[in-house]
Design a protein around this motif. Structure first.
Motif, PDB file in Angstrom:
ATOM      1  N   VAL A   1      17.534 -29.184  20.571  1.00 10.35           N
ATOM      2  CA  VAL A   1      16.127 -29.037  20.947  1.00 10.35           C
ATOM      3  C   VAL A   1      15.279 -29.951  20.075  1.00 10.35           C
ATOM      4  O   VAL A   1      15.455 -29.970  18.858  1.00 10.35           O
ATOM      5  CB  VAL A   1      15.652 -27.570  20.748  1.00 10.35           C
ATOM      6  CG1 VAL A   1      14.148 -27.451  20.973  1.00 10.35           C
ATOM      7  CG2 VAL A   1      16.418 -26.630  21.673  1.00 10.35           C
TER       8      VAL A   1
ATOM      9  N   LEU B   1      12.787 -18.740  18.675  1.00  6.70           N
ATOM     10  CA  LEU B   1      12.282 -20.050  19.095  1.00  6.70           C
ATOM     11  C   LEU B   1      11.501 -20.714  17.962  1.00  6.70           C
ATOM     12  O   LEU B   1      11.606 -21.925  17.747  1.00  6.70           O
ATOM     13  CB  LEU B   1      11.401 -19.902  20.342  1.00  6.70           C
ATOM     14  CG  LEU B   1      12.127 -19.436  21.605  1.00  6.70           C
ATOM     15  CD1 LEU B   1      11.120 -19.138  22.719  1.00  6.70           C
ATOM     16  CD2 LEU B   1      13.130 -20.491  22.077  1.00  6.70           C
TER      17      LEU B   1
ATOM     18  N   VAL C   1      14.527 -19.763  28.431  1.00  2.00           N
ATOM     19  CA  VAL C   1      15.116 -18.490  28.025  1.00  2.00           C
ATOM     20  C   VAL C   1      15.384 -17.688  29.299  1.00  2.00           C
ATOM     21  O   VAL C   1      14.495 -17.531  30.136  1.00  2.00           O
ATOM     22  CB  VAL C   1      14.173 -17.703  27.098  1.00  2.00           C
ATOM     23  CG1 VAL C   1      14.751 -16.330  26.774  1.00  2.00           C
ATOM     24  CG2 VAL C   1      13.893 -18.495  25.818  1.00  2.00           C
TER      25      VAL C   1
ATOM     26  N   GLN D   1      10.728 -14.824  20.536  1.00  2.00           N
ATOM     27  CA  GLN D   1       9.674 -15.730  20.079  1.00  2.00           C
ATOM     28  C   GLN D   1       9.946 -16.169  18.634  1.00  2.00           C
ATOM     29  O   GLN D   1       9.741 -17.336  18.291  1.00  2.00           O
ATOM     30  CB  GLN D   1       8.344 -14.977  20.167  1.00  2.00           C
ATOM     31  CG  GLN D   1       7.130 -15.847  20.277  1.00  2.00           C
ATOM     32  CD  GLN D   1       6.972 -16.474  21.639  1.00  2.00           C
ATOM     33  OE1 GLN D   1       7.314 -15.872  22.651  1.00  2.00           O
ATOM     34  NE2 GLN D   1       6.490 -17.692  21.656  1.00  2.00           N
TER      35      GLN D   1
ATOM     36  N   THR E   1      10.709 -26.590  11.620  1.00  2.00           N
ATOM     37  CA  THR E   1      11.811 -25.666  11.866  1.00  2.00           C
ATOM     38  C   THR E   1      12.095 -24.895  10.573  1.00  2.00           C
ATOM     39  O   THR E   1      11.693 -25.315   9.494  1.00  2.00           O
ATOM     40  CB  THR E   1      13.096 -26.410  12.271  1.00  2.00           C
ATOM     41  OG1 THR E   1      13.464 -27.287  11.201  1.00  2.00           O
ATOM     42  CG2 THR E   1      12.881 -27.217  13.538  1.00  2.00           C
TER      43      THR E   1
ATOM     44  N   TYR F   1       8.315 -23.596  25.897  1.00  2.00           N
ATOM     45  CA  TYR F   1       9.447 -22.888  26.494  1.00  2.00           C
ATOM     46  C   TYR F   1       9.005 -22.307  27.826  1.00  2.00           C
ATOM     47  O   TYR F   1       7.803 -22.243  28.133  1.00  2.00           O
ATOM     48  CB  TYR F   1       9.912 -21.740  25.581  1.00  2.00           C
ATOM     49  CG  TYR F   1       8.767 -20.855  25.199  1.00  2.00           C
ATOM     50  CD1 TYR F   1       8.261 -19.901  26.097  1.00  2.00           C
ATOM     51  CD2 TYR F   1       8.120 -21.005  23.975  1.00  2.00           C
ATOM     52  CE1 TYR F   1       7.155 -19.131  25.775  1.00  2.00           C
ATOM     53  CE2 TYR F   1       7.007 -20.241  23.655  1.00  2.00           C
ATOM     54  CZ  TYR F   1       6.539 -19.309  24.558  1.00  2.00           C
ATOM     55  OH  TYR F   1       5.437 -18.570  24.267  1.00  2.00           O
TER      56      TYR F   1
ATOM     57  N   VAL G   1       9.997 -24.300  18.077  1.00  2.00           N
ATOM     58  CA  VAL G   1       9.387 -24.229  19.422  1.00  2.00           C
ATOM     59  C   VAL G   1       8.380 -23.087  19.441  1.00  2.00           C
ATOM     60  O   VAL G   1       8.750 -21.918  19.321  1.00  2.00           O
ATOM     61  CB  VAL G   1      10.463 -24.038  20.504  1.00  2.00           C
ATOM     62  CG1 VAL G   1       9.833 -23.750  21.852  1.00  2.00           C
ATOM     63  CG2 VAL G   1      11.347 -25.281  20.569  1.00  2.00           C
ATOM     64  N   ASP G   2       7.111 -23.424  19.548  1.00  2.00           N
ATOM     65  CA  ASP G   2       6.065 -22.402  19.515  1.00  2.00           C
ATOM     66  C   ASP G   2       5.547 -22.042  20.902  1.00  2.00           C
ATOM     67  O   ASP G   2       5.287 -20.884  21.197  1.00  2.00           O
ATOM     68  CB  ASP G   2       4.909 -22.875  18.631  1.00  2.00           C
ATOM     69  CG  ASP G   2       5.384 -23.076  17.195  1.00  2.00           C
ATOM     70  OD1 ASP G   2       6.085 -22.182  16.677  1.00  2.00           O
ATOM     71  OD2 ASP G   2       5.098 -24.133  16.621  1.00  2.00           O
TER      72      ASP G   2
ATOM     73  N   VAL H   1      12.876 -25.565  26.180  1.00  2.00           N
ATOM     74  CA  VAL H   1      13.906 -24.525  26.157  1.00  2.00           C
ATOM     75  C   VAL H   1      13.636 -23.573  27.308  1.00  2.00           C
ATOM     76  O   VAL H   1      12.483 -23.218  27.557  1.00  2.00           O
ATOM     77  CB  VAL H   1      13.860 -23.725  24.836  1.00  2.00           C
ATOM     78  CG1 VAL H   1      14.904 -22.615  24.828  1.00  2.00           C
ATOM     79  CG2 VAL H   1      14.040 -24.642  23.636  1.00  2.00           C
TER      80      VAL H   1
END
Lengths: 277, 277
Positions: free
Chosen positions: A206, A83, A55, A80, A212, A92, A88-89, A53
């Motif tokens: 994503v 995400l 940003v 954050q 999630t 990104y 997504v940790d 991802v």
């Protein structure tokens, strides 16, 4: 010494080494409209191709002038958290529309279409979006959406493969409440409604790294809606409280001149781990 | 965009990546004696094997907590001037005895022989001195000389090939004047006499990169005795005034507690390039 620390390795590898070598100065970013004196602040996150991802933020704020990575303050922790919801940790990468902090309310809009500012930004977007694993772009606020669409015109084939989530800026609620006189609770609810509207589509575009949690936001920020900035995003040796949600950098000064010249860095109370003085 | 900027690439390559991953925390550096809350500050200069001189300083000061590189303030510019005299402009590397800023006058001496502090420091000194192109070590002050000699005992064969210039610390004059009540002019003259005594020997043990100028120091600092910190020593995007001799970071606060928690960063007057406010 059992603790193993992670840190951002920075810009040693191409094309980033070249990008940080010839950034535009105040010939391109007029110092009346941008705080060029604090230097450019380039990014936060993965530059090794592992980002899924991108940003796109607006401009670096006070904390970022010290930490030298973007979106580390409260706005960053809200992003954050978003995400994290889509799994997504750390996969990104974040860049801003502007390299320098905008000075004055109107300056941000005034330079939205500046060709030279866009030229350099497009080099970063090319590096991060052309032939990479990024599948979705999260644009924070109108300026970011505009900047992304300018880039998309230069790379239509790539842009056609990317999902755009053009969401409200994470501090939209505070800014709009101040400007309109509306209650912060109301503008916060509007922001979170907007984010909820984009959550499902973003998740669909994503591939998550971890679990999630697409539970919609409530009408106000919940305790788990903000997520801390990972240690790996900041340069080696950066204090842990530079990634905290507690504010630690403020512009101070009795007059405008002094305030533009000053950032006061104060260790938050919770991080004052030294013996009583 | 004609300006091409240089910057420090940091710690991505081994053995430095591992060194910055497992630095000692306040289990090794007690937070009563060290400002561990500002994080470790590791080095300044070349980590790519091109260093010919290693400078061993004492501990990071106020400016360094922000720039995240050591010896960038006035002390650093005095050292930079000394290196310039022996023809070394960028071919050096600098580390400190301590990773964290010493808190309180006596704390520095108290931990001079701490084994765990030395263990980690020795890993850096091994990385920078064993099998490298460094031919001379400049130790700034007694703590640095002690630390170097501790390391030398662990690597006697390597140490035997290195020249040690154990000189007075670049801010010795100010510290000793304050402590003794002697005039600063007198303590400055003593410092510069000490540096002059070491200048020839140091030059004899370093292959210069550029022209040397072994003219002795006068009894006070001359206009060319301080040299600016090169841009390549600081992280990408760092403002140019972070390398200026004008002070730009101070510990402020009405009480000891607040003062320990605060660093005020103020753009020096000469770097306030923005239009009148």
């Amino acid at each position: 010494m059992a603790v193993v620390h992670q840190s951002c390795v920075g810009y040693g590898a191409e094309p980033f080494a070249s990008l940080v070598a010839d950034y535009p100065g105040d010939d391109v970013y007029p110092s009346g409209d941008f705080r060029t004196e604090w230097g450019p602040i380039f990014h936060r996150g993965r530059l090794d191709g592992s980002a899924r991802v991108l940003v796109l933020g607006q401009d670096p704020a006070t904390h970022e002038a010290i930490s030298r990575r973007i979106l580390v303050g409260e706005a960053g922790q809200r992003v954050q958290g978003l995400l994290a919801k889509v799994g997504v940790d750390t996969a990104y990468v974040m860049v801003n529309v502007y390299l320098y902090s905008v000075f004055g309310q109107a300056a941000g809009s005034r330079h939205a279409k500046d060709a030279h500012i866009a030229d350099y930004r497009h080099r970063w977007l090319d590096a991060l979006l052309v032939g990479t694993g990024v599948t979705a772009v999260v644009a924070l606020g109108d300026l970011a959406a505009t900047a992304y669409r300018m880039w998309a015109k230069t790379q239509p084939d790539v842009a056609a493969t990317l999902h755009l989530a053009a969401i409200r800026h994470p501090t939209y609620a505070e800014g709009f409440a101040r400007a309109s006189g509306k209650p912060l609770a109301e503008t916060t609810a509007a922001l979170l409604t907007n984010w909820n509207e984009h959550l499902g589509d973003l998740a669909a575009h994503v591939t998550p790294e971890g679990p999630t949690d697409l539970t919609p936001y409530a009408a106000s920020w919940g305790p788990t809606d903000l997520a801390p900035i990972p240690e790996i995003d900041l340069p080696a040796g950066a204090p842990a409280w530079w990634r905290d949600v507690d504010a630690w950098a403020t512009r101070t000064g009795a007059d405008t001149q002094t305030k533009r010249a000053t950032i006061s860095v104060v260790v938050p109370k919770g991080a004052r781990t030294w013996p009583a003085l």
